[in-house]
Design an enzyme around this catalytic site. Structure first.
Site, PDB file in Angstrom:
ATOM      1  CE1 TYR A  60      -4.398  -1.075  -0.260  1.00  0.00           C
ATOM      2  CE2 TYR A  60      -3.546  -2.896   1.034  1.00  0.00           C
ATOM      3  CZ  TYR A  60      -4.538  -2.350   0.236  1.00  0.00           C
ATOM      4  OH  TYR A  60      -5.661  -3.087  -0.067  1.00  0.00           O
ATOM      5  CB  SER A  61       0.576   4.489   1.754  1.00  0.00           C
ATOM      6  OG  SER A  61      -0.703   4.790   1.235  1.00  0.00           O
ATOM      7  CB  THR A  62       5.419   1.197   2.119  1.00  0.00           C
ATOM      8  OG1 THR A  62       4.989   1.156   3.492  1.00  0.00           O
ATOM      9  CG2 THR A  62       6.927   1.135   2.093  1.00  0.00           C
ATOM     10  CE  LYS A  64       0.079   8.176  -0.741  1.00  0.00           C
ATOM     11  NZ  LYS A  64      -0.658   6.922  -0.494  1.00  0.00           N
ATOM     12  CE1 TYR A 150      -0.567   9.702   2.612  1.00  0.00           C
ATOM     13  CE2 TYR A 150      -2.433   8.303   3.181  1.00  0.00           C
ATOM     14  CZ  TYR A 150      -1.134   8.449   2.736  1.00  0.00           C
ATOM     15  OH  TYR A 150      -0.397   7.339   2.418  1.00  0.00           O
TER      16      TYR A 150
END
Length: 368
Positions: A60-62, A64, A150
C-alpha cells in the site's frame, strides 16, 4: 545476521508465534550493509504456502516512498524543480485555479487534491489518462500549501504524471530502470504476470475501514470511498499490473531497505551514485506541519516523506508506512534504513506497533 541482533530475531519470531503476524519480512541496513534480514510464516491466511526468501507482498502507501525517491532522482538531474508550478510540466493542470500549485505541494499532500471530485470506480484507477485528466480539471478543496490533507490515492497519479511529462516514461518505468533494476531490488510498481506466484495474499483487517466512518468529514469520506476498494482487489491481475504509484507497489522488506539505502547514505548504494547528497537531503525540507485534514493527526511533511517529530532516535529521519502496517524508516544521521512488510493487516494507515517493536529491538542494540 550476526548474533548481535539476536533480540530482533526473537521479537520477529514472537510476532509469528503469537499470531500477530501470519507472514512477514523485516530488514535493516547500516552504511549500506544489510545487518538484519528476516522472513517467515506463511504467504496465505490458510497457512498452506510458506513465506520464503523471495516472497513479495503489496505494501500500500509504502509505495509512496518509492514515488518520492523517483521524483527526487529526476529533480537531482536538474529536470524537475519542486518550487515550479505543476503547469510548467503539465499545462492542462492549470485548470480550476491551480496555476500556482507547485510540485512541492504535490509531494507534501498540500495541493488540495486529496481525492477525485467526480465519482470513479476502481477500474478507473487502471486508466492513467482518465485518472490524471480528472485531477487536472478539478479545483482544489482548500488553499494549496496551507495544510496537508493526505492524498492517499491521488498523489501517485499527480507526481507520476509530472515525471511522465518530463521523462516521456511512466513513473514505474523510471523507477524500475533507474533504481530497482540497478540495485537488484525486488520492488515493483506494475508487476509482471510471471511474478504472480511469489505474491503473498493480503489478509484484510477486522472491523471498519480506518477512514470514512461516523464523524468523518466530507473530504475524509471522499478519500475513503471514491472509489470503493476491498483488500481482495489486490489479488487481481488488473491491480497488480497497473501502475498505481501511491498504493500499488509490491515488494518485501529487503527491497525497501535496499532501495532507501540510497537516501540514508548520501545518494550512493552498492558502490553506485544515484543522487547527490544535497539531492537526498531535499527530502528533509519542511513543507507543512499540523493536523492532517484526512488522517486527523499531527504530521510534518517534507518532500515526499513524513519528517521525524521526536519518536525516531535521530532528527534527520524520514518515514512513511502503508495501510495494514508496512513501514519504511530512513535515518540519514545513522545511515540506517529499516523496513517491514507483512500480509496480516491491522487497521492502520501509517505503520503499526509490530514494525515499531522490531525497530525498537534493533535500536536497543544499535545504540548500546
Amino acid at each position: 545476521m550476526t548474533e548481535r541482533f539476536a533480540g530482533v530475531r526473537a521479537a520477529f519470531e514472537d510476532n509469528l508465534a503469537r499470531g500477530e503476524d501470519v507472514g512477514a519480512s523485516f530488514c535493516v541496513t547500516v552504511g549500506g550493509e544489510t545487518v538484519v534480514d528476516l522472513w517467515g510464516g506463511f504467504a496465505d491466511g490458510e497457512r498452506t504456502r510458506p513465506w520464503g526468501e523471495d516472497t513479495i507482498v503489496g505494501v500500500y502507501s509504502t509505495t509512496k516512498t518509492m514515488t518520492a525517491l523517483t521524483a527526487l532522482l529526476v529533480a537531482d538531474r536538474g529536470e524537475l524543480d519542486f518550487a515550479a508550478p505543476v503547469a510548467r510540466y503539465w499545462p492542462e493542470f492549470a485548470a480550476g485555479g491551480k496555476e500556482a500549485v507547485t510540485v512541492a505541494h504535490l509531494m507534501s499532500h498540500s495541493a488540495g487534491l486529496c481525492g477525485w471530485q467526480e465519482p470513479i470506480t476502481r477500474h478507473d484507477l487502471y486508466d492513467w489518462e482518465k485518472a490524471t485528466a480528472l485531477l487536472a480539471a478539478q479545483e482544489p478543496s482548500w488553499k494549496p500549501g496551507t495544510a496537508s490533507g493526505y492524498h492517499a490515492m491521488t498523489q501517485g497519479y499527480l507526481v507520476g504524471e509530472v515525471v511522465r511529462r518530463i521523462t516521456g516514461k511512466s513513473l514505474g518505468t523510471v523507477f524500475r530502470e533507474e533504481i530497482a533494476e540497478p540495485l537488484g531490488a525486488d520492488f515493483h510498481i506494475g508487476l509482471p504476470a510471471a511474478e504472480d506466484h511469489r505474491v503473498a495474499d493480503l489478509i484484510a483487517p477486522p472491523g471498519p475501514a480506518p477512514m470514512g466512518g461516523e464523524g468523518s468529514t466530507a473530504l475524509q469520506v471522499n478519500v475513503a470511498t471514491n472509489p470503493e476498494l476491498e483488500v481482495g482487489v489486490t489479488r487481481t491481475r488488473q491491480w497488480r499490473a497497473a501502475e498505481i504509484p501511491a498504493v500499488g507497489g509490491i515488494g518485501n522488506a529487503r527491497a525497501v531497505a535496499r532501495i532507501h539505502a540510497i537516501l540514508a547514505n548520501g545518494g550512493t548504494a552498492q558502490g553506485r551514485r544515484f543522487l547527490s547528497e544535497a539531492g537526498c537531503r531535499r527530502a528533509l525540507e519542511p513543507q507543512t506541519e499540523g493536523v492532517d485534514l484526512i488522517l486527523g493527526v499531527p504530521i510534518r511533511f517534507g518532500l515526499g516523506f513524513a519528517l521525524n517529530s521526536g519518536f525516531l532516535p535521530n532528527p534527520n529521519s524520514l518515514y512513511w508506512g502503508g495501510y495494514g502496517g508496512s513501514l519504511a524508516v530512513i535515518d540519514m544521521d545513522a545511515h540506517t534504513t529499516i523496513a517491514y512488510a507483512m500480509n496480516k493487516m491491522s487497521g492502520t494507515t501509517t505503520g503499526d506497533l509490530r514494525a515499531f517493536g522490531l525497530a525498537m529491538a534493533f535500536w536497543a542494540v544499535a545504540q548500546s
